[in-house]
Design an enzyme around this catalytic site. Structure first.
Site, PDB file in Angstrom:
ATOM      1  N   THR A 185       0.878  -1.174   0.000  1.00 17.62           N
ATOM      2  CA  THR A 185       0.000   0.000   0.000  1.00 17.62           C
ATOM      3  C   THR A 185       0.910   1.217   0.000  1.00 17.62           C
ATOM      4  OG1 THR A 185      -0.057   0.054   2.388  1.00 17.62           O
ATOM      5  CG2 THR A 185      -1.809  -1.156   1.310  1.00 17.62           C
ATOM      6  N   LYS A 439     -13.578  15.887  12.816  1.00 17.24           N
ATOM      7  CA  LYS A 439     -14.456  15.657  13.965  1.00 17.24           C
ATOM      8  C   LYS A 439     -14.708  16.974  14.656  1.00 17.24           C
ATOM      9  CE  LYS A 439     -13.476  10.835  14.305  1.00 17.24           C
ATOM     10  NZ  LYS A 439     -12.628   9.764  14.716  1.00 17.24           N
ATOM     11  N   TRP A 444     -19.247  14.321  12.600  1.00 20.28           N
ATOM     12  CA  TRP A 444     -18.268  14.131  11.536  1.00 20.28           C
ATOM     13  C   TRP A 444     -18.591  14.988  10.312  1.00 20.28           C
ATOM     14  CZ3 TRP A 444     -17.225   8.100  11.213  1.00 20.28           C
ATOM     15  CH2 TRP A 444     -16.630   7.692  12.424  1.00 20.28           C
TER      16      TRP A 444
HETATM   17  P1  ADP Z   1      -3.331   3.988  -1.097  1.00 26.51           P
HETATM   18  O1  ADP Z   1      -4.016   5.172  -1.720  1.00 26.51           O
HETATM   19  O2  ADP Z   1      -3.234   4.024   0.388  1.00 26.51           O
HETATM   20  O3  ADP Z   1      -2.148   3.526  -1.815  1.00 26.51           O
HETATM   21  P2  ADP Z   1      -4.967   2.263  -2.566  1.00 26.51           P
HETATM   22  O4  ADP Z   1      -4.325   2.735  -3.781  1.00 26.51           O
HETATM   23  O5  ADP Z   1      -5.170   0.840  -2.337  1.00 26.51           O
HETATM   24  O6  ADP Z   1      -4.247   2.754  -1.302  1.00 26.51           O
HETATM   25  O7  ADP Z   1      -6.277   3.092  -2.428  1.00 26.51           O
HETATM   26  C1  ADP Z   1      -7.340   2.684  -1.642  1.00 26.51           C
HETATM   27  C2  ADP Z   1      -8.136   3.846  -1.175  1.00 26.51           C
HETATM   28  O8  ADP Z   1      -8.438   4.745  -2.220  1.00 26.51           O
HETATM   29  C3  ADP Z   1      -9.468   3.456  -0.619  1.00 26.51           C
HETATM   30  O9  ADP Z   1      -9.360   3.000   0.702  1.00 26.51           O
HETATM   31  C4  ADP Z   1     -10.249   4.747  -0.740  1.00 26.51           C
HETATM   32  O10 ADP Z   1      -9.983   5.612   0.335  1.00 26.51           O
HETATM   33  C5  ADP Z   1      -9.690   5.352  -1.979  1.00 26.51           C
HETATM   34  N1  ADP Z   1     -10.568   5.085  -3.110  1.00 26.51           N
HETATM   35  C6  ADP Z   1     -10.503   4.091  -4.006  1.00 26.51           C
HETATM   36  N2  ADP Z   1     -11.475   4.173  -4.914  1.00 26.51           N
HETATM   37  C7  ADP Z   1     -12.211   5.260  -4.579  1.00 26.51           C
HETATM   38  C8  ADP Z   1     -13.381   5.888  -5.125  1.00 26.51           C
HETATM   39  N3  ADP Z   1     -13.975   5.416  -6.207  1.00 26.51           N
HETATM   40  N4  ADP Z   1     -13.832   6.987  -4.501  1.00 26.51           N
HETATM   41  C9  ADP Z   1     -13.237   7.481  -3.399  1.00 26.51           C
HETATM   42  N5  ADP Z   1     -12.149   6.933  -2.849  1.00 26.51           N
HETATM   43  C10 ADP Z   1     -11.635   5.836  -3.420  1.00 26.51           C
END
Ligand code: ADP
Length: 546
Positions: A185, A439, A444
């Site tokens: 991640t 918050k 929220w």
């Molecule tokens: P990171 O951004 O931490 O590298 P990822 O690429 O796996 O992790 O992204 C996952 C996160 O991206 C989700 O937990 C969510 O917060 C956000 N995300 C993914 N798709 C969407 C979407 N369609 N709309 C809003 N947020 C999204």
């Protein structure tokens, strides 16, 4: 009593075997890193991947060893993937957009033995070679001619390996729960953590994403995954396209509007997938050049929230259907998609839009629930928001090497770190990331919702909202706006624009105009950095700390 059906391990090599047997001459077209368009077929890709497997075996790679790739979406990258996975080694996709320090951290944490690297990233690896002691070998994904310019001592040439090794490697034959891929991640939430996919989880994810109400891919599709293979597995397309025998078009290093448009038209692409920023660039390019989309029918957008303007733009100006999807590295990545149900499909488009702009509903194979901070389930009424949790056969159970400890709740659900609502149709909507939610006085406020509205202001290019400490309310929202080039604006203008579009108590306490809004490695707004920058910000009407 157990069933009496065959035990056919769900290993991903069988997907490419299938493509080779039944879709042998279906094309895989790549914009190569060297420049020219390169054409291959599933049959050739299969053979070359087997040769890579033999090369890896000759280099001493054993089942479970981590072999990394640092590469764009190309046919060669797929050959490396299947070559690695087919022999039970673990394909670790590295994100080249990470800072070098993070990249080294991840390589060391994974203990990568070999790295397949595109020409573009050779200088990074050379510079930091000393910081990756577990790496024994680099394979540069190019031909002999281009190796001449490569400055990476001891590196092997991909095409040499393909030429020198036989295509008789044996694939599969191991347990379907064997590790297959590793993806970290991006670290927007602390140190990067590794998600270790299994063959079974990737195979099941492939079958689920192929459902008509999910990506609904077919052998008649021509698919261009702009979403990188190093970012959550290109949403599984490197598996699902060969699984159905779709033609694949790989964009290589060029993802600007003009380059993507050229491939969409020249290759007859019918389906594509990318994050919103890519589609924003494409729309701008099309409008500026009066471009047409003659074959593209469907686009899936995810990774961050899709703005209404993009969905409308594609539909109204180009006749392309946009579906919104949500997922994360930890969910392989597809979790939900906003495909209308029969009830929503019966509504006029304008009313459908409200649902299509949400992140969508779960397919069979993904379970969702909403809970409060104590873990109690919350209602699916479309307004109550809580923590979004997921469970299923392709959802993470534990991070690589146990990082982060126990990550499941007592019912076995993984906490996504997202805050969401779920409505009576089962449509989930992300309102924020748990750590970004503001918050205020025990209630929220969704930073994403304010951002999405603020960015709709004609003068705004990008907007970000964070919570800033407040003596009475704990936190209050602060809006940061990056204006379009040449624009000027006032705080009052933006606050007036938000009026009536959000609850009054959500109104930001202040608006700051900035030259830059920092983005992280996956192209999302980096709130961690913004929060650091504004940690001592004093809101109007608040006395500065002594
Ligand atoms: P990171 O951004 O931490 O590298 P990822 O690429 O796996 O992790 O992204 C996952 C996160 O991206 C989700 O937990 C969510 O917060 C956000 N995300 C993914 N798709 C969407 C979407 N369609 N709309 C809003 N947020 C999204």
């Amino acid at each position: 009593m157990l069933g009496l059906m065959q035990n056919w391990p769900l290993t991903v090599d069988r997907i490419l075997d299938h493509a080779k047997t039944w879709h042998d001459d279906r094309e895989v077209v790549s914009r190569s890193v060297e420049g020219p368009i390169v054409r291959t077929t599933y049959a050739q890709l299969h053979e070359r991947a087997k040769r890579i497997s033999n090369a890896l075996l000759a280099l001493g790679v054993r089942p479970g060893d981590r072999v990394a790739t640092l590469a764009w979406n190309t046919g060669r990258h797929m050959e490396a993937w299947y070559g690695i996975m087919g022999i039970g080694a673990v394909c670790h996709t590295l994100n080249p957009r990470l800072f070098a320090d993070q990249l080294c951290y991840i390589i060391n944490h994974a203990e990568d033995r070999i790295i397949f690297v595109d020409l573009s990233f050779v200088p990074t690896l050379k510079e930091h070679r000393a910081q990756m002691p577990t790496v024994q070998q680099f394979v540069v994904m190019t031909d002999r001619e281009h190796m001449a310019g490569v400055d990476l001592p001891g590196a092997l040439c991909f095409e040499d390996l393909v030429e020198q090794h036989a295509p008789d490697a044996t694939w599969g034959g191991f347990d379907e729960n064997t590790a297959c891929g590793l993806c970290y991640t991006s670290g927007t939430t602390g140190n990067p953590k590794g998600v270790l996919y299994s063959h079974r989880s990737n195979f099941l994810h492939t079958l689920v994403t192929l459902q008509t109400d999910v990506m609904g891919l077919s052998g008649r599709d021509v698919i261009l995954p702009v979403v990188p293979m190093f970012h959550a597995n290109a949403w599984g397309i490197a598996f699902s396209a060969p699984a159905v025998g779709a033609k694949l078009v790989m964009p290589g290093p060029k993802m600007d509007g003009a380059s993507i448009h050229e491939l969409l038209e020249s290759e007859g692409v019918t389906f594509s997938a990318a994050v919103p920023t890519v589609w924003q660039m494409l729309l701008q390019h099309l409008r500026a050049t009066n471009g047409k989309l003659t074959t593209l029918k469907r686009v899936v957008i995810g990774g961050s929230a899709v703005p209404e303007a993009i969905m409308r733009g594609f539909r109204d100006e180009y006749g392309v259907d946009v579906t919104h999807a949500w997922g994360m590295t930890e969910t392989s990545p597809l979790g939900t998609q906003a495909t209308p149900t029969h009830k929503i499909a019966a509504l006029p488009y304008e009313e459908q839009l409200k649902f299509r702009l949400k992140q969508g509903r779960a397919p069979a194979g993904v379970e969702l629930k909403l809970t409060d901070d104590e873990g109690a389930r919350l209602p699916h009424d479309g307004t109550t928001f809580g923590r979004l949790k997921v469970r299923g056969p392709f959802i993470v159970r534990e991070y690589f090497k146990g990082e982060g400890g126990d990550i499941l709740d007592p019912e076995g659900f993984f906490d996504t770190g997202d805050v969401a609502t779920i409505d009576e149709h089962g449509f989930m909507q992300i309102t924020d990331r748990a750590k970004d939610v503001i918050k205020s006085g025990g209630e929220w406020i969704s930073s994403i919702e304010i951002e999405n509205i603020a960015v709709g202001h004609p003068k705004a290019e990008l907007a970000a909202v964070i919570g800033v400490a407040h003596p009475k309310w704990d936190e209050r929202p602060l809006l940061l706006v990056k204006l379009k080039p040449g624009e000027t604006a006032t705080r009052e203008e933006f606050l007036a624009y938000l009026e009536g579009k959000i609850a009054k108590w959500w109104t930001p306490d202040d608006v700051v105009f900035v030259d830059e809004i920092p983005l992280g490695a996956t192209g999302k707004i980096d709130k961690k950095v913004i929060r650091q920058r504004y940690q001592d910000y004093v809101l109007p009407g608040v006395k500065a700390a002594e």
